[in-house]
Design an enzyme around this catalytic site. Structure first.
Site, PDB file in Angstrom:
ATOM      1  N   CYS A 110      -7.761   1.992  -0.840  1.00  0.00           N
ATOM      2  CA  CYS A 110      -7.560   0.902   0.126  1.00  0.00           C
ATOM      3  C   CYS A 110      -8.354   1.115   1.416  1.00  0.00           C
ATOM      4  O   CYS A 110      -8.466   0.197   2.231  1.00  0.00           O
ATOM      5  CB  CYS A 110      -6.078   0.743   0.437  1.00  0.00           C
ATOM      6  N   HIS A 244      -5.092  -2.273   7.485  1.00  0.00           N
ATOM      7  CA  HIS A 244      -4.945  -2.523   6.046  1.00  0.00           C
ATOM      8  C   HIS A 244      -3.622  -3.249   5.823  1.00  0.00           C
ATOM      9  O   HIS A 244      -2.567  -2.829   6.326  1.00  0.00           O
ATOM     10  CB  HIS A 244      -4.996  -1.204   5.284  1.00  0.00           C
ATOM     11  N   ASN A 274      -0.904  -6.986  -0.811  1.00  0.00           N
ATOM     12  CA  ASN A 274      -1.857  -5.890  -0.566  1.00  0.00           C
ATOM     13  C   ASN A 274      -3.057  -6.065  -1.495  1.00  0.00           C
ATOM     14  O   ASN A 274      -2.940  -5.851  -2.705  1.00  0.00           O
ATOM     15  CB  ASN A 274      -1.131  -4.556  -0.824  1.00  0.00           C
TER      16      ASN A 274
HETATM   17  N1  COA Z   1      13.281  -5.527  -5.685  1.00  0.00           N
HETATM   18  C1  COA Z   1      14.542  -5.133  -5.515  1.00  0.00           C
HETATM   19  N2  COA Z   1      14.878  -3.841  -5.357  1.00  0.00           N
HETATM   20  C2  COA Z   1      13.901  -2.940  -5.377  1.00  0.00           C
HETATM   21  C3  COA Z   1      12.535  -3.291  -5.554  1.00  0.00           C
HETATM   22  C4  COA Z   1      12.248  -4.655  -5.709  1.00  0.00           C
HETATM   23  N3  COA Z   1      11.008  -5.102  -5.868  1.00  0.00           N
HETATM   24  N4  COA Z   1      11.794  -2.174  -5.502  1.00  0.00           N
HETATM   25  C5  COA Z   1      12.628  -1.136  -5.323  1.00  0.00           C
HETATM   26  N5  COA Z   1      13.902  -1.604  -5.250  1.00  0.00           N
HETATM   27  C6  COA Z   1      15.132  -0.848  -5.031  1.00  0.00           C
HETATM   28  C7  COA Z   1      15.007   0.618  -5.424  1.00  0.00           C
HETATM   29  O1  COA Z   1      15.215   0.781  -6.795  1.00  0.00           O
HETATM   30  C8  COA Z   1      16.109   1.250  -4.586  1.00  0.00           C
HETATM   31  O2  COA Z   1      17.323   1.030  -5.231  1.00  0.00           O
HETATM   32  P1  COA Z   1      18.479   2.160  -5.178  1.00  0.00           P
HETATM   33  O3  COA Z   1      18.831   2.297  -3.734  1.00  0.00           O
HETATM   34  O4  COA Z   1      19.552   1.581  -6.018  1.00  0.00           O
HETATM   35  O5  COA Z   1      17.856   3.397  -5.749  1.00  0.00           O
HETATM   36  C9  COA Z   1      16.113   0.386  -3.317  1.00  0.00           C
HETATM   37  O6  COA Z   1      15.432  -0.837  -3.653  1.00  0.00           O
HETATM   38  C10 COA Z   1      15.419   1.036  -2.138  1.00  0.00           C
HETATM   39  O7  COA Z   1      14.211   1.589  -2.605  1.00  0.00           O
HETATM   40  P2  COA Z   1      13.294   2.415  -1.638  1.00  0.00           P
HETATM   41  O8  COA Z   1      12.114   2.906  -2.412  1.00  0.00           O
HETATM   42  O9  COA Z   1      14.084   3.405  -0.867  1.00  0.00           O
HETATM   43  O10 COA Z   1      12.858   1.262  -0.624  1.00  0.00           O
HETATM   44  P3  COA Z   1      11.970   1.350   0.664  1.00  0.00           P
HETATM   45  O11 COA Z   1      12.723   0.860   1.821  1.00  0.00           O
HETATM   46  O12 COA Z   1      11.283   2.689   0.791  1.00  0.00           O
HETATM   47  O13 COA Z   1      10.830   0.267   0.345  1.00  0.00           O
HETATM   48  C11 COA Z   1       8.565   0.133  -0.409  1.00  0.00           C
HETATM   49  C12 COA Z   1      10.016   0.442  -0.792  1.00  0.00           C
HETATM   50  C13 COA Z   1       7.682   0.366  -1.628  1.00  0.00           C
HETATM   51  C14 COA Z   1       8.461  -1.319   0.026  1.00  0.00           C
HETATM   52  C15 COA Z   1       8.145   1.075   0.766  1.00  0.00           C
HETATM   53  O14 COA Z   1       8.461   2.414   0.460  1.00  0.00           O
HETATM   54  C16 COA Z   1       6.682   0.959   1.080  1.00  0.00           C
HETATM   55  O15 COA Z   1       6.222  -0.033   1.593  1.00  0.00           O
HETATM   56  N6  COA Z   1       5.898   2.030   0.828  1.00  0.00           N
HETATM   57  C17 COA Z   1       4.472   1.971   1.029  1.00  0.00           C
HETATM   58  C18 COA Z   1       3.837   1.233  -0.128  1.00  0.00           C
HETATM   59  C19 COA Z   1       2.383   0.918   0.092  1.00  0.00           C
HETATM   60  O16 COA Z   1       2.029   0.398   1.106  1.00  0.00           O
HETATM   61  N7  COA Z   1       1.548   1.262  -0.887  1.00  0.00           N
HETATM   62  C20 COA Z   1       0.144   0.969  -0.883  1.00  0.00           C
HETATM   63  C21 COA Z   1      -0.583   1.848   0.049  1.00  0.00           C
HETATM   64  S1  COA Z   1      -2.264   1.513   0.031  1.00  0.00           S
END
Ligand code: COA
Length: 321
Positions: A110, A244, A274
């Site tokens: 990215c 980004h 993204n």
């Molecule tokens: N819909 C509903 N629930 C979802 C889900 C979705 N699309 N994706 C994950 N969950 C659930 C998980 O299973 C978890 O459930 P649990 O509590 O029962 O285990 C809960 O939501 C929380 O998950 P978690 O991973 O702790 O959420 P988060 O607040 O960290 O948000 C992201 C997840 C991916 C949005 C966040 O971590 C993020 O933005 N990370 C960076 C990703 C990124 O930018 N990547 C590209 C970089 S170039």
């Protein structure tokens, strides 16, 4: 280096969060509150090569440079259907028969646009090229497991392009990499051979979201602060931070780390998700088209991605070369 032309192209298909909730255990509320994404554009009847060519043509046309005066094409792409030939050579064929310059693809995840800027600046400085076309074309939707809600809701496809030439617009830049292959990866299948029949290595995108979140905020703030210090500037001196477009909460954390107002952080991830390395050049093209980038404006670009890589560039906007 100076940006003298911009372009972008997005797939026709608009996919809302509710549409995803039709086949995934997710909701508009979860996706919007955790990421800021409302819709994304996904390739369906269109293909990445055509998007890349459309963005490239726009950038060349708006630069006023003839396509046979482009003397290098750099394409930033993580993966696409053609492993070879490179996407940059496919783009070359699409912008005009007269164009016969060297072409190169790079995978800076990215942060690929900033890596491309870094390389373009080196080519311009050493007189290897006068006009360089940079195209960032990405189809991350094709790396995801569409049964997995953790990754598939985050991404969108698209292409953004710029033409750059010699000038004093690039005030500072920084690119970094620190090997961390387990936090974010996609293993593409290769053919089996008589000596190696294993296919188990292929794996759709795997992401440890929380680790990526933390590394993104830390890496971006480190890059931005390093460039500000190097240039003798303060966060307030920057007119726009073009980050980004991965996640609104990542952008908010970086913004709060710099103590800046929301208006300085234009975003399009609400509409496109993204789009990997294409996100910043698409944003630049939109701001240019809307007339929001005034000559002399200071722009801080910052991106991060799989690797783990980061990159930032401080630009003074303006067409004067
Ligand atoms: N819909 C509903 N629930 C979802 C889900 C979705 N699309 N994706 C994950 N969950 C659930 C998980 O299973 C978890 O459930 P649990 O509590 O029962 O285990 C809960 O939501 C929380 O998950 P978690 O991973 O702790 O959420 P988060 O607040 O960290 O948000 C992201 C997840 C991916 C949005 C966040 O971590 C993020 O933005 N990370 C960076 C990703 C990124 O930018 N990547 C590209 C970089 S170039």
């Amino acid at each position: 280096m100076q940006i003298i032309g911009t372009g972008s192209a997005l797939p026709e298909k608009v996919v809302s969060n509710d549409m995803l909730a039709g086949f995934l255990d997710t909701s508009d509320e979860w996706i919007t509150s955790r990421t800021g994404i409302a819709t994304r554009r996904l390739l369906s009847n269109d293909n990445l090569g055509d998007l890349a060519i459309a963005a490239a043509r726009q950038a060349v046309a708006s630069s006023g440079v003839d396509c046979n005066d482009i003397d290098y094409i750099i394409c930033s792409n993580v993966a696409n259907n053609y492993v070879t030939p490179s996407l940059s050579t496919i783009i070359q064929g699409g912008i005009g028969d007269e164009c016969s310059c060297p072409c190169m693809d790079l995978n800076g995840a990215c942060a690929g646009f900033i890596y491309a800027i870094d390389i373009a600046e080196a080519l311009l400085k050493t007189d290897r090229a006068k006009h360089i076309l940079i195209v960032c074309a990405e189809e991350p939707s094709k790396f995801c497991n569409w049964h997995q809600r953790e990754t598939s809701v985050l991404f969108g496809d698209g292409a953004g392009a710029v033409v750059v030439t010699g000038g004093d617009g690039l005030l500072a830049r920084r690119v970094t990499a620190k090997s961390q292959k387990d936090v974010l990866y996609y293993k593409r299948p290769l053919e089996t051979t008589p000596y190696d029949r294993s296919t188990e290595n292929a794996e759709p995108l795997v992401m440890h979201g929380r680790d990526v979140f933390r590394m993104a905020v830390q890496g971006s703030l480190a890059d931005i602060n390093a460039l500000l210090t190097e240039s003798g500037l303060k966060p307030d001196d920057i007119d726009f931070y073009l980050l980004h477009q991965a996640n609104m909460r990542i952008i908010k954390s970086i913004r709060e780390g710099l103590g800046q107002e929301e208006q300085k952080f234009p975003c399009n991830l609400q509409r496109y998700g993204n789009t990997s390395s294409a996100s910043i050049p698409i944003l630049i093209d939109e701001l240019t088209t809307e007339g929001r980038l005034k000559d002399g404006a200071l722009l801080m670009l910052s991106a991060f991605g799989a690797g783990f890589v980061t990159g930032a560039a401080l630009l003074r906007w303006g067409k004067a070369a």
